[in-house]
Motif scaffolding. Sequence first.
Motif, PDB file in Angstrom:
ATOM      1  N   THR A  58       0.905  -1.231   0.145  1.00 49.96           N
ATOM      2  CA  THR A  58      -0.084   0.019   0.040  1.00 49.96           C
ATOM      3  C   THR A  58       0.985   1.357  -0.104  1.00 49.96           C
ATOM      4  N   ILE A  97       2.242   1.819  -3.491  1.00 51.77           N
ATOM      5  CA  ILE A  97       1.377   2.262  -4.565  1.00 51.77           C
ATOM      6  C   ILE A  97       1.371   3.837  -4.454  1.00 51.77           C
ATOM      7  N   GLY A  98       1.279   4.345  -2.965  1.00 52.12           N
ATOM      8  CA  GLY A  98       1.335   5.675  -2.851  1.00 52.12           C
ATOM      9  C   GLY A  98       2.755   6.353  -3.201  1.00 52.12           C
ATOM     10  N   ILE A 149       5.171   5.442  -5.340  1.00 51.27           N
ATOM     11  CA  ILE A 149       5.252   5.432  -6.912  1.00 51.27           C
ATOM     12  C   ILE A 149       4.126   6.012  -7.732  1.00 51.27           C
ATOM     13  N   GLY A 150       2.742   5.511  -7.226  1.00 58.39           N
ATOM     14  CA  GLY A 150       1.578   6.164  -8.287  1.00 58.39           C
ATOM     15  C   GLY A 150       1.544   7.421  -7.898  1.00 58.39           C
ATOM     16  N   LEU A 165      -5.763   5.445 -10.068  1.00 52.72           N
ATOM     17  CA  LEU A 165      -4.357   5.236 -10.658  1.00 52.72           C
ATOM     18  C   LEU A 165      -4.530   5.306 -12.226  1.00 52.72           C
ATOM     19  N   ALA A 185       7.116  10.114  -2.887  1.00 51.67           N
ATOM     20  CA  ALA A 185       6.546  10.545  -4.106  1.00 51.67           C
ATOM     21  C   ALA A 185       6.884  11.739  -4.553  1.00 51.67           C
ATOM     22  N   ALA A 224       2.579   6.544 -12.773  1.00 50.23           N
ATOM     23  CA  ALA A 224       0.922   6.011 -12.234  1.00 50.23           C
ATOM     24  C   ALA A 224       0.770   4.547 -12.680  1.00 50.23           C
ATOM     25  N   GLY A 239       2.456   2.284 -10.162  1.00 50.61           N
ATOM     26  CA  GLY A 239       1.717   2.178  -9.150  1.00 50.61           C
ATOM     27  C   GLY A 239       0.545   1.269  -9.320  1.00 50.61           C
ATOM     28  N   ILE A 297       1.976  -1.988  -9.155  1.00 50.29           N
ATOM     29  CA  ILE A 297       1.908  -2.623  -7.623  1.00 50.29           C
ATOM     30  C   ILE A 297       0.328  -2.786  -7.011  1.00 50.29           C
ATOM     31  N   TRP A 298      -0.524  -2.110  -7.496  1.00 48.42           N
ATOM     32  CA  TRP A 298      -1.720  -2.286  -6.948  1.00 48.42           C
ATOM     33  C   TRP A 298      -2.390  -3.815  -7.342  1.00 48.42           C
TER      34      TRP A 298
END
Length: 401
Positions: free
Chosen positions: A210, A213-214, A216-217, A277, A340, A369, A372, A375-376
Amino acid sequence: MARTFSPGIVHTALAVGGFAIGTTEFAAMSLEPDLARGLNIDAPTAGHVISAYALGVVVGAPLLAVLSAKLARRTLLILLMLMFALGNGLSAIAPDYHWMLFFRFLSGLPHGAYFGIAALVAASLVPDERRTVAVGRIMLGLTVATVIGVPLAQMLGQWLNWRWVFGVVAALALLTATLVWIAAPHDRPDEGASVRRELAALGRGQVWLTLAIGAIGFGGMFAVYTYLAATLTEVTGASAATIPLVLAVFGLGMTIGNIVVPRFADRALMPTAGGLLLWSAAMLALYPMAAGSLWTILPNIFAIGLGGALGTVLQTRLMDVAGEGQGLAAALNHSAFNTANAIGPWAGGLAIANGLGWTSTGYVGCGLALGGFVIWLVAMRFAGDTLSGPVDRSNRPALSH
């Protein structure tokens, strides 16, 4: 018998702190030339003042969350705001560059822990199906700061002095501490709380996914935002007077995103994160084509701002996967987003330095994005097995009124 306030009033009190934090964080960027002149340094060196604050956020979020594990959340929120007031008050009277670096670092320390603990308190006051909406209300303070707080800070800096901006932020922090003391529910410290229990959150794979995700995304948004002013001048041909308007449109997008998106997230949390994303990737990919005209870049920037609701959604996700380490995981969300804020501008700057042009930041942002989103996908793939551990919704503090 202490008076009981409605969740909306408590959320508003907590959001005032978010407004103060958002104002000092974003206004410092816009006041960089004034800081340089006031401290007798050049512009690149003044940028280190902003970096010092970000470093304070990254360091302070996990450190304070762990060390304060045995404190009642209401007490902790008040202490964090008092610490934030002290850091900004000292920034207002910093005698030279080196002291300013230290005071900005000090100011950044409570940032992540405040938002993390405030989100837990906000969510504890509403039913589970309204948690993300509650967290979104806290984040509204930060997003409204980009629309109202930053322009007002710029005007204050021009009319009086940049030091007044940090002084006003310190006053807002003291106001927040007072409002929290009055309105927040009296909770009891968790008898089982410990540093070790908080650190247990770091052993959960879904927590790391989680956060990734933040980190990178969300970097894609910062890749564009950092160089937006230069793009408006060099590519769009906009006047300097137009730049604050465009920045305000971006902030308006973030604000509306944090009002609307949480309603979907409370019905389908992770699908909403994945959708955000992909939305961000698409809007960032359109940015190079939209940058040629003010009439096309305005709606595009607004749409990119909507993707800022990802932070709110991931904050709630961390509540679900952190187990008993709620405080640490919640605070780490803001360390991830400051990561980020480092990755996005760095990657965008590389593209520009290699001759790809100002608008290349849109393609860089799209790539981040999509990174991310990958990863999601991994997080969703392992969401049901032992990587995540059981979902824990025991984030509600014991209350007494």
